[in-house]
Scaffold this motif. Sequence first.
Motif, PDB file in Angstrom:
ATOM      1  N   LYS A 179       0.844  -1.180   0.000  1.00 46.95           N
ATOM      2  CA  LYS A 179       0.000   0.000   0.000  1.00 46.95           C
ATOM      3  C   LYS A 179       0.889   1.244   0.000  1.00 46.95           C
ATOM      4  O   LYS A 179       2.034   1.225   0.416  1.00 46.95           O
ATOM      5  CB  LYS A 179      -0.934   0.023   1.206  1.00 46.95           C
ATOM      6  CG  LYS A 179      -0.285   0.396   2.527  1.00 46.95           C
ATOM      7  CD  LYS A 179      -0.512   1.856   2.882  1.00 46.95           C
ATOM      8  CE  LYS A 179       0.280   2.229   4.137  1.00 46.95           C
ATOM      9  NZ  LYS A 179       1.720   2.272   3.927  1.00 46.95           N
ATOM     10  N   THR A 207      -5.160  -7.491   6.444  1.00 46.65           N
ATOM     11  CA  THR A 207      -3.778  -7.953   6.353  1.00 46.65           C
ATOM     12  C   THR A 207      -3.306  -8.464   7.721  1.00 46.65           C
ATOM     13  O   THR A 207      -4.022  -8.385   8.714  1.00 46.65           O
ATOM     14  CB  THR A 207      -2.846  -6.837   5.869  1.00 46.65           C
ATOM     15  OG1 THR A 207      -2.843  -5.775   6.842  1.00 46.65           O
ATOM     16  CG2 THR A 207      -3.313  -6.296   4.518  1.00 46.65           C
ATOM     17  N   TRP A 221      -3.916  -0.093  -2.597  1.00 53.57           N
ATOM     18  CA  TRP A 221      -3.307  -1.386  -2.291  1.00 53.57           C
ATOM     19  C   TRP A 221      -3.083  -2.076  -3.632  1.00 53.57           C
ATOM     20  O   TRP A 221      -4.010  -2.169  -4.447  1.00 53.57           O
ATOM     21  CB  TRP A 221      -4.225  -2.227  -1.401  1.00 53.57           C
ATOM     22  CG  TRP A 221      -4.153  -1.844   0.045  1.00 53.57           C
ATOM     23  CD1 TRP A 221      -4.901  -0.915   0.688  1.00 53.57           C
ATOM     24  CD2 TRP A 221      -3.273  -2.396   1.028  1.00 53.57           C
ATOM     25  NE1 TRP A 221      -4.553  -0.844   2.017  1.00 53.57           N
ATOM     26  CE2 TRP A 221      -3.552  -1.746   2.258  1.00 53.57           C
ATOM     27  CE3 TRP A 221      -2.270  -3.376   1.009  1.00 53.57           C
ATOM     28  CZ2 TRP A 221      -2.868  -2.043   3.445  1.00 53.57           C
ATOM     29  CZ3 TRP A 221      -1.600  -3.678   2.183  1.00 53.57           C
ATOM     30  CH2 TRP A 221      -1.897  -3.008   3.377  1.00 53.57           C
ATOM     31  N   HIS A 231      -7.459   1.758   0.722  1.00 55.82           N
ATOM     32  CA  HIS A 231      -7.251   1.642   2.168  1.00 55.82           C
ATOM     33  C   HIS A 231      -8.401   2.262   2.958  1.00 55.82           C
ATOM     34  O   HIS A 231      -8.866   3.361   2.647  1.00 55.82           O
ATOM     35  CB  HIS A 231      -5.937   2.309   2.575  1.00 55.82           C
ATOM     36  CG  HIS A 231      -5.607   2.114   4.021  1.00 55.82           C
ATOM     37  ND1 HIS A 231      -5.304   0.871   4.540  1.00 55.82           N
ATOM     38  CD2 HIS A 231      -5.554   2.982   5.067  1.00 55.82           C
ATOM     39  CE1 HIS A 231      -5.068   0.980   5.832  1.00 55.82           C
ATOM     40  NE2 HIS A 231      -5.225   2.251   6.181  1.00 55.82           N
TER      41      HIS A 231
END
Length: 262
Positions: A179, A207, A221, A231
């Motif tokens: 990211k 994650t 991402w 995100h």
Amino acid sequence: MVTAAQGVHYALLNDSSVATDPDTTTGAIRVSVGTENGAPVTEMRARVAAAADGGPAASLLRAVPASLTVTIEMDPQLTSGNHAVYGGGSLSSCTAGFPVRRSTNTSQHGLSTAGHCDNYQTYAGRSVLTYMAAHEGSQGDMQWHRSTEAVGNQFYYNTGVRRNAQYVGSPTPGLPVCKFGQTSGATCDEVYKLNQCRGVYCGQAMTHRRKAANGDSGGPWYWGTTGYGVHSGYKTYNLLQRDMFTPIQQVHITLGLLLKTS
């Protein structure tokens, strides 16, 4: 070769008509060259290939060692003097996601970001974005804005460097992803779980660890040139804080968007 690629990148870093994407693994480098003085792309391609002009592209070709793999492509959005917006760019309170276009009207271009971000956002301090639509709920955390400036088909994957947005991918457990956010920069992890909720924001990917920070919301991402999500934030799960993002496919389906690849 890796050193040579990085040398080319840093030599051209401040030239607004050239964008570089060095691959530190193979030593190859992709160079996007803006058209000059409105010259057609085909004309510029021939001029660059022949190193006929005295601009940065010609200097690049003369300076690159024969052992370095160089891909040169044309990007009219990079014409010197023209402003453009890109995925991963800095918004006033968040980070831009990916360049998008409306699926029902492909002439409408803009940027995706997180839905919980303010509806009014500037891009790099410029008031060029117009709020279009958002969703905060069962399908995730998303919104998008149209731009009065050109929208480049690239996104920032690290500070000061961009790459083309080419593919849309579906996150799966164990998938490596990275990211980029304006606060914490570029970090990488693996997808841990899918279809998770963070408060009212559901349908998200999670994650293993939290590596993002405030201000990274909305950022891309990705893995390589494939976009995987936007995100959203983080939550504590099994005693660990973990990043969460809305899958890019869901963003596009819910808001009626397509990834802008050209």
